[in-house]
Structure formats: structure tokens, C-alpha cells
Write a protein that holds these residues in place. Structure first.
Motif, PDB file in Angstrom:
ATOM      1  N   ARG A  13       0.837  -1.212   0.000  1.00  0.00           N
ATOM      2  CA  ARG A  13       0.000   0.000   0.000  1.00  0.00           C
ATOM      3  C   ARG A  13       0.863   1.249   0.000  1.00  0.00           C
ATOM      4  O   ARG A  13       1.823   1.347   0.760  1.00  0.00           O
ATOM      5  CB  ARG A  13      -0.886   0.005   1.250  1.00  0.00           C
TER       6      ARG A  13
ATOM      7  N   HIS B  76      -7.779 -15.308  -4.657  1.00  0.00           N
ATOM      8  CA  HIS B  76      -8.688 -14.296  -4.114  1.00  0.00           C
ATOM      9  C   HIS B  76      -8.252 -12.878  -4.469  1.00  0.00           C
ATOM     10  O   HIS B  76      -8.669 -11.921  -3.861  1.00  0.00           O
ATOM     11  CB  HIS B  76      -8.759 -14.428  -2.593  1.00  0.00           C
TER      12      HIS B  76
ATOM     13  N   GLU C 116     -10.939  -9.900  -5.414  1.00  0.00           N
ATOM     14  CA  GLU C 116     -11.695  -9.433  -4.246  1.00  0.00           C
ATOM     15  C   GLU C 116     -10.785  -8.650  -3.313  1.00  0.00           C
ATOM     16  O   GLU C 116     -11.161  -7.600  -2.796  1.00  0.00           O
ATOM     17  CB  GLU C 116     -12.307 -10.601  -3.451  1.00  0.00           C
ATOM     18  N   LYS C 117      -9.613  -9.183  -3.109  1.00  0.00           N
ATOM     19  CA  LYS C 117      -8.679  -8.581  -2.160  1.00  0.00           C
ATOM     20  C   LYS C 117      -8.287  -7.168  -2.622  1.00  0.00           C
ATOM     21  O   LYS C 117      -8.244  -6.231  -1.827  1.00  0.00           O
ATOM     22  CB  LYS C 117      -7.433  -9.486  -2.050  1.00  0.00           C
TER      23      LYS C 117
ATOM     24  N   THR D  53      -9.925  -5.151  -4.657  1.00  0.00           N
ATOM     25  CA  THR D  53     -11.092  -4.282  -4.526  1.00  0.00           C
ATOM     26  C   THR D  53     -11.224  -3.803  -3.080  1.00  0.00           C
ATOM     27  O   THR D  53     -11.451  -2.619  -2.818  1.00  0.00           O
ATOM     28  CB  THR D  53     -12.378  -5.053  -4.931  1.00  0.00           C
ATOM     29  N   GLU D  54     -11.051  -4.726  -2.167  1.00  0.00           N
ATOM     30  CA  GLU D  54     -11.185  -4.447  -0.736  1.00  0.00           C
ATOM     31  C   GLU D  54     -10.093  -3.476  -0.252  1.00  0.00           C
ATOM     32  O   GLU D  54     -10.387  -2.500   0.455  1.00  0.00           O
ATOM     33  CB  GLU D  54     -11.066  -5.788  -0.012  1.00  0.00           C
ATOM     34  N   ILE D  55      -8.858  -3.726  -0.656  1.00  0.00           N
ATOM     35  CA  ILE D  55      -7.759  -2.859  -0.212  1.00  0.00           C
ATOM     36  C   ILE D  55      -7.908  -1.449  -0.790  1.00  0.00           C
ATOM     37  O   ILE D  55      -7.704  -0.458  -0.085  1.00  0.00           O
ATOM     38  CB  ILE D  55      -6.376  -3.447  -0.610  1.00  0.00           C
TER      39      ILE D  55
ATOM     40  N   LYS E 254     -10.566   0.080  -1.555  1.00  0.00           N
ATOM     41  CA  LYS E 254     -11.633   0.715  -0.778  1.00  0.00           C
ATOM     42  C   LYS E 254     -11.099   1.193   0.566  1.00  0.00           C
ATOM     43  O   LYS E 254     -11.428   2.276   1.040  1.00  0.00           O
ATOM     44  CB  LYS E 254     -12.765  -0.296  -0.570  1.00  0.00           C
ATOM     45  N   ASP E 255     -10.284   0.355   1.158  1.00  0.00           N
ATOM     46  CA  ASP E 255      -9.744   0.691   2.468  1.00  0.00           C
ATOM     47  C   ASP E 255      -8.759   1.864   2.390  1.00  0.00           C
ATOM     48  O   ASP E 255      -8.712   2.701   3.285  1.00  0.00           O
ATOM     49  CB  ASP E 255      -9.061  -0.524   3.108  1.00  0.00           C
TER      50      ASP E 255
ATOM     51  N   ARG F 140     -10.854   5.024   2.146  1.00  0.00           N
ATOM     52  CA  ARG F 140     -11.412   5.329   3.467  1.00  0.00           C
ATOM     53  C   ARG F 140     -10.335   5.894   4.390  1.00  0.00           C
ATOM     54  O   ARG F 140     -10.517   6.917   5.046  1.00  0.00           O
ATOM     55  CB  ARG F 140     -12.011   4.053   4.074  1.00  0.00           C
TER      56      ARG F 140
END
Lengths: 476, 476
Positions: A362, A375, A378-379, A381-383, A385-386, A389
Motif C-alpha cells: 500500500r 482471491h 476481491e482482495k 477491490t477491498e484494499i 476501498k480501504d 477510506r
């Protein structure tokens, strides 16, 4: 990463202004030219602007507005039609006096904003209440003859959108003014991860020719404020100057009520100064031209590059992915895309391929995760988003940290002597206090926030009865 | 439709120029303003431009180009760096001489095109063969101080994209010049349904500063030609004037080879004059802001409007659909959307709802079909495709009909005395013949087509040995 890879940029704490200049040039956002005060927006900077533009344009269309295009030039006599407006803009326009060999009978200015052009057109096309509202927007370049300029923040020419609307009633124009400020706040907070304070400008700071101006104000890393978007209720001042009238439902002739609102390339400067750090840019995923940069490790080994390019194809379904397959060293690449603020780096080498995994790093936290390729979509997309945020939360926390409160003038002066940031304080409403605060602290009134807090009952400057709470700050 | 509904537009055969002006204003594409020679592009016109722009922009990106943004102004000394270029453009630029109150030390022109700005930048960023090719594009407004103007066709300011590229070799620059001409031809033929002739401009007609210029030429309904897009091989003339050099793989210093290419709002004028008819605009489905316009019949009857709005929602999956639910009469609406050139009208009334059907009316042929709603989505997709195909075929047939051949000068003069259209004829390559043909017929050389036909062995003008076949025409 090891310091040895770090391009030579000035540290924020050493010289924030120089840090900013280093970042905009070394992250390839802009270049200078022989055109004083103007900038070349390079591919990476322009791709960023295109993303912001697309996000804003779709919201402008969703709220019922239509795009149009008005002329670049404004004849001097047309600009002069609204008195406050010409007074505000005349000192800072560029004048065209010759076309080819011929001298013009009347000089033309290059539009600093297009109210008068829209007004002339509205007079032609609005006749009845059935023609209202008219909800127009324009994407354009405008010119303001600034003496001191800085890339994105203040340039002689800049890109923006300017909305111009006509309504039957004052109330409808008011609603529009609020609606578009909300759209700007939405883009700032949810696309650019920049928290904003919504409020009204004082009369001193309002737009030349407006009844009132709403604004969103954000706070940079160095504690200075930046006006990030404004929305003006123009009342019927322009309508009267230009004769824009309509027949209402009862057959009576009325002047329209107007608004205008603008959002510019300046916001890129805000994004840089809110999220950037000593390693360079940090771009929120929703605005990032590249969200995931794939860096192959030991790419000379058989199969690595092919695998990496395959991965790029797969991941393109969920994110804006790019790959650097050049023969530069991984360390150089790590540094380059950190400098450019790419939210997520994906490393993949022979051992990863063997283990059916990749390494994700990151940009915002430096956190490294090993993820199984099963995965991965999905992973990622999730990161992403995080990260989005987290950047917003972090910026908000910094703003809170740099937001102060002053009860009286000595407190106010003390704060501005020692710190930079927002100072919340009460105001009597008099221009003279506003002027005195500016003179003694260097701070201006940023806005009277919609969300008013009763800090005290007395004006922070003169001690008379307070009318409004104001956010004060030194500003860009 | 009955004549009583037809808005008052001049018939094509009566006065083609007046027909054109009527169409652009009454179909709400443009409005005039007090800015001489400029136009206001209204929402319907701008939505059309946005569609064309999106189609072209995606092709420009797919072929590896990146968007950038250069300054609006060019200092006079910078414009003068390339000799042919300044000679070509100096007579038609707007000059800024004052900024605010201050007179400029050096006057700045408003860009008529941006070669010199790109060159200055390229000199900064190109050093090695690894930096090549550079494939940049810009969407911008440009200004040319035209004396006589007409909406879209020739305006003082217009919108366009301008591509500017640098390459290591002459051959690569040549390939790029061809590639982008092909992209333009693709947009013209497959989006705008305008058939084009591809070819090379004569030296007289080439771009100021180019080695050679490729062009696509189209034929309007009145038989006049319109240059619809140009792509220039600039050679190394600009590179030498600006010192844009790179170190090649062998360590030798070389000048880059450059191209530039442009496509403008002018193409909207072409689209109007190729497809329009006495009832107004005819827009090919791929470019149309609204592809299907729903007109409810007897909409005061219960359920009709709700049904029509539901239909709109469903059909939005396959086409750009709009609905006119206003209280105007259906006949007025029919006329309005015929004037605006909407490809397909969908009528739906109480009887249709009862019968589970709608009525479809094609703008291009006037053909009316009753279609069961079960198959509506497929049917609409199919008809739109057929309209697109039909418009192209029709335009191509018209062009063939208006394309003539001349063996000698008396034939050439006779054709241009009686007809307007393309005339294919041979040319010796001398400027003097080109000038004489223009003087005696009013026609200019449009291009030397890539697809050369050997019409004769002699120049149509002087009778000397022919070198090239040329398309001659009177032109916009």
C-alpha cells in the motif's frame, strides 16, 4: 524502501513550497513553458484531471444539467454590463486588441468567467415560465492575469467547469446553489478523500456580482486553507442588467433568478497538499489514473513477464492496472510509482508464481501483504476501498488537529503567531473587523460554516455582539 | 407528415446556404452572440460533439496516445521559430497585448494550432531513443481570425483535437500519419456515415511547415467538397528549428521526426450537409444524442404516460432514448424531432398498449412499422443499424453520382460551369496549372487520392505529361 532509491525531493518540514514544486514536476504532473504563469499538464496530470472531470460531469448530468460551449472572447462593452462584475474582473483580464493585421474597433477580453455570455444567450432563449429552469454547464479554459503563479493553485490560464442556471424563483435558485455545493463536496470527500467545511463567504470574499457565495474549504498539510469550490446565488442583478425576463403562470413579466458555480484544476493542488508525503504524491484510488502498478521481479526469468501481463489482463476487470515491464531495476520502479502516488503496488516474481501468490504494498501505509492469486480480485477491490477510506480519515484527523478556537483577539493573534490551521471564532459582521484580522494575523475569513457553533457571544476582534461564527485561516 | 407542421426552413434547392443556416439554428444546434464569428454551441449541438469526441478519443487512446494540455497563448517569438509555420498563420491570429492594466513587453497570440508549444516541451523531455515515440493528443479550442464565418464550417474559434507525435525514424512518422488518417476515416465513415476520399494534399494546399499532408475529403449534398480531417508528416523541420534531438541506439545524436493531425467541430457541418434534407437534420444513430424519441399519443388517457415512461426505461438498455411528455400536440412533436434529425420515432397510444405494440417511424426513409413490444429491443437495435448503413450507402451513391471525369481543360471547364461535384483529372504537378484551374473554374485540388486511376497520360490543364490523378472541386 531504502533511502537510496528516493528521488531528490525537498522534505515537507524543510520547505513546504519547494516540496510542492518538486512533487508536481518530478511526479510528471506538469512542465513549464515560455508562457509565463501557464503550465503544461502532462499525461499523468491530465489523466488525473480526466478522472475528476468524469466523476463531476456525471454528477452534473445526473442533477439535470446540460453541457454547452460559449465563446472564448468577451467584447469589452458586454463585460461592462454588470457593474460589480466588471469591477471585480477588469484588473485581471487579458485583452485582445488585434486580429491578424487589423486593430479591433473594440477590444475583447479572454473570458475570466462566462456570466455575461450566458446572460446574453439566456435573454435570447428565455421567454416563458415553461422555459425554466435552464440548467447549463460548460467545460472550458479561462484566463486571469495573475502576477504570482503556482502550478494548479494559481495559474494564468486554468481549466474548469462553470455552471450557469436560471430559475423562476429566489427559492429555487437557492436550492440549486446548495445542490451544486453538495455535488462539489461529494466529489471532494468521496472521490478525492478531501474533507471540506461548507459555508457562506462574507460579503468581502463573495463573487463579484453575486447576492451570496457558498464555498467548500479544505485544509492543506501545512495548515493553510484552500477554497475548493464555490456556488453563487446571483439573485436578479445580472437578469436586470441584461433584461432576462419571463412571463410567469399568471401572465406577469418577471426577472429570472440565477446561479453560477465553478470547480477547477486547482483541486489537484489540494489533493497533492492534503495527501502527499516526503516520498511524493499519494493519490486516492478513485481519482488515480493507475490504481495498481504491477512490478515484475526477476523479470528476465522465463515466464515472469508473461505471467505479469496475464495478471494485468485479469485485474483490469476490477481496477485500473498498469505494468512496468521496462528493464529498469525493481527498486527504481518502486520509487517511481511511490513518487507518482499509485495506491497499490503488486510485486510478482518466480517464487510468487510457484506459490500461487503475489505481494501487495500500500502507498498510504507502506503495509505489505502476501495474497493468494485465487482471491486477488476481491482482495484488491477491498484494499483499494480501504485506502480510500483511510486517506479520508487521516485527512480529517489532521484537519481536526489543526483546527483551533479563539475567544478574543489576543488568543486569535497568539494562535496565528504560533500555528497555521483553521481558527473558529465569532464575528460581529463588520468589514472593518475582517480587515483588521487580516492585517494583524494574515488570516482571512474562509467561511461562515452552515454548521454554526456558539463559541462566545462577542466578536473576536471588537468585542461587540457576535452575529456569526467564522472559520479564519491563512489561505492559498 | 402534413406540411402544416413543418417549421419554416428554406428548401435546399432554393438556397442551400440559407437551408444550412435555418437548420443549425432551428434544430437548436447553435446560437449567435455579440462575439463576431464565434458561435454558442447549444445543448443539442454539444451533446452531438460529445458523442463524436468520445468515439474519436477512445480510438486515439486505443492507438497508444495520451492526452495532455498546453497553454492557450503563444509568445510571438516562439511562434516565429519555424519560418513556414509563422508565414502561414501570422495573418490569422488574435493578439493579446495587455494583461489587466499592463502592456505586455512581447505580444502573445491565441493559439491557432499548438505545434510550437509541443516542440518546446518535446525539447525538454526527449533525450534518448528510449523516450520515443511520444504520442500526445490535446482537446482544445483554437482561434483563427477569419473574415467570413459560418457556424461549424468556419468560425473564429473552434473546438478540435490536435495530435502531436515524435518518432525516431521517417518511416515511423509516415506510419503514424497514415494510421491517424485511417482513424479519422473510420470515425467519418462508421460513426458519421460520411464516405471519404483519402489522399495527399498538393504542396500548395499542405499545412504550413509540413513535409506532406494527408487528408480525407467528403462531398456535401450541394456538390461542394469539405476537408474533413488532416494528418501531417512534419519531417524534421520543426525538430531542427527547436533542437529536438535524441541519442539513438548507436549513440549518435539525431533530430526526431514529427507528425500532427487534427479533427474539428467542422465535421458537424459536414454531417448536416451530407445527410440533412428539407425537413431538417438527419443524424446517423451512432452520433445521435437521442436515437429513439418516444411520442405518447392521447397521453391524457389513463396509463399512456406511465406506460411510455416504463418503455423508456426498458429501451435505455439498448439505445439512447428520450421521451417528450410535454402537453404539445403529437404533430408538433413529430415535426420537432424530424427537424432535430432523431433517427427513430416511437409512437405509443391507448390502442397500441391494448394490442401490445408500438409504431416506429424512421427519419431517413419515413418508413412506418408496427412492432410487437415482445421483440422491441431487438427490433430497435436492428433498425438503428439499418439506418446507419442506409445513410452511408445513400451518401456514397450521391457522391458517385456527383463525381465526374475530365480528359482535357475544355471538359473540365464545362463540367464546373454546369455542375458541382468531384472531378477526377490528371495533373502535371505544376503549381501554375493548379492556379489556372482555380482561376478559371473556381475549383481547388482536394487531394491526390491514394487510390490512383490512370484517366489519361496528360495534364488536364497544360497537356504536358501527367504525374498524378487529382480530385478537383469547389470547396467549403
Amino acid at each position: 524502501m531504502g533511502k537510496e532509491f528516493v528521488k531528490d525531493i525537498t522534505a515537507m518540514d524543510v520547505d513546504f513550497a519547494q516540496w510542492y514544486t518538486d512533487v508536481v514536476t518530478k511526479a510528471d504532473l506538469i512542465d513549464y513553458s515560455s508562457v509565463r504563469g501557464s503550465m503544461i499538464i502532462r499525461p499523468y496530470g491530465y489523466a488525473l484531471w480526466e478522472n475528476i472531470k468524469n466523476e463531476l460531469d456525471s454528477r452534473i448530468k445526473e442533477t439535470g444539467h446540460e453541457n454547452v460551449y460559449m465563446p472564448l472572447f468577451i467584447p469589452e462593452s458586454l463585460l461592462q454590463k454588470e457593474k460589480d462584475h466588471i469591477e471585480g474582473f477588469a484588473p485581471e483580464v487579458a485583452w485582445v486588441t488585434h486580429g491578424g493585421e487589423e486593430e479591433l474597433a473594440e477590444r475583447w477580453c479572454v473570458r475570466p468567467t462566462s456570466e455575461v455570455l450566458f446572460c446574453e444567450h439566456y435573454k435570447n432563449i428565455i421567454h416563458s415560465y415553461r422555459d425554466l429552469p435552464k440548467l447549463y454547464n460548460q467545460w472550458a479554459n479561462v484566463v486571469r492575469w495573475e502576477k504570482t503563479t503556482r502550478p494548479f493553485l494559481r495559474t494564468l490560464e486554468f481549466l474548469w467547469q462553470e455552471g450557469h442556471t436560471c430559475h423562476a424563483t429566489d427559492e429555487e435558485a437557492h436550492e440549486e446553489t446548495v445542490r451544486m455545493l453538495d455535488v462539489y463536496a461529494d466529489v471532494c470527500e468521496n472521490v478525492l478523500a478531501i474533507p471540506v467545511v461548507k459555508g457562506q463567504k462574507t460579503d468581502k470574499e463573495k463573487f463579484a456580482g453575486a447576492k451570496y457565495t457558498y464555498t467548500i474549504e479544505s485544509l492543506m498539510h501545512d495548515g493553510k486553507a484552500l477554497q475548493s469550490g464555490t456556488s453563487h446565488h446571483l439573485g436578479d442583478g445580472f437578469a436586470k442588467a441584461f433584461g432576462i425576463q419571463f412571463t410567469d403562470k399568471d401572465g406577469a413579466l418577471q426577472h429570472v433568478q440565477q446561479t453560477s458555480w465553478g470547480f477547477t484544476t486547482r483541486i489537484i493542488g489540494a489533493m497533492i497538499m492534503v495527501h502527499g508525503d516526503d516520498r511524493g504524491l499519494v493519490i486516492p484510488p478513485k481519482a488515480a489514473p493507475t490504481q495498481v502498478m504491477i512490478v515484475p521481479i526477476a523479470q528476465h526469468k522465463e515466464g515472469v513477464l508473461d505471467y505479469a501481463y496475464e495478471l494485468k489482463k485479469t485485474l483490469a476487470r476490477v481496477a485500473r492496472v498498469d505494468i512496468d515491464g521496462s528493464d529498469k531495476k525493481p527498486g527504481w520502479k518502486f520509487n517511481e510509482y511511490e513518487m507518482k502516488g499509485v495506491p497499490l503496488r503488486l510485486e510478482v516474481g518466480p517464487k510468487d508464481i510457484e506459490n500461487n501468490q503475489v505481494v501487495l504494498v500500500r502507498r498510504d501505509t507502506g503495509e505489505k501483504t502476501i495474497v493468494l492469486t485465487d482471491h486477488l480480485e476481491e482482495k484488491i477491490t477491498e484494499i483499494l476501498k480501504d485506502i480510500q477510506r483511510h486517506l479520508f480519515e487521516k485527512a480529517k484527523a489532521l484537519r481536526e488537529e489543526k483546527t483551533y478556537m479563539a475567544q478574543n483577539f489576543s488568543e486569535l493573534k497568539e494562535i496565528f503567531a504560533e500555528k497555521t490551521g483553521f481558527v473558529k471564532a465569532m464575528w460581529c459582521g463588520d468589514r472593518s473587523c475582517e480587515d483588521q484580522i487580516k492585517e494583524e494575523t494574515g488570516a482571512t475569513s474562509r467561511c461562515m460554516p452552515f454548521n454554526q457553533e456558539a463559541i462566545s457571544t462577542e466578536c473576536v476582534c471588537c468585542g461587540k455582539a457576535a452575529k456569526k461564527q467564522v472559520y479564519w485561516a491563512k489561505a492559498y
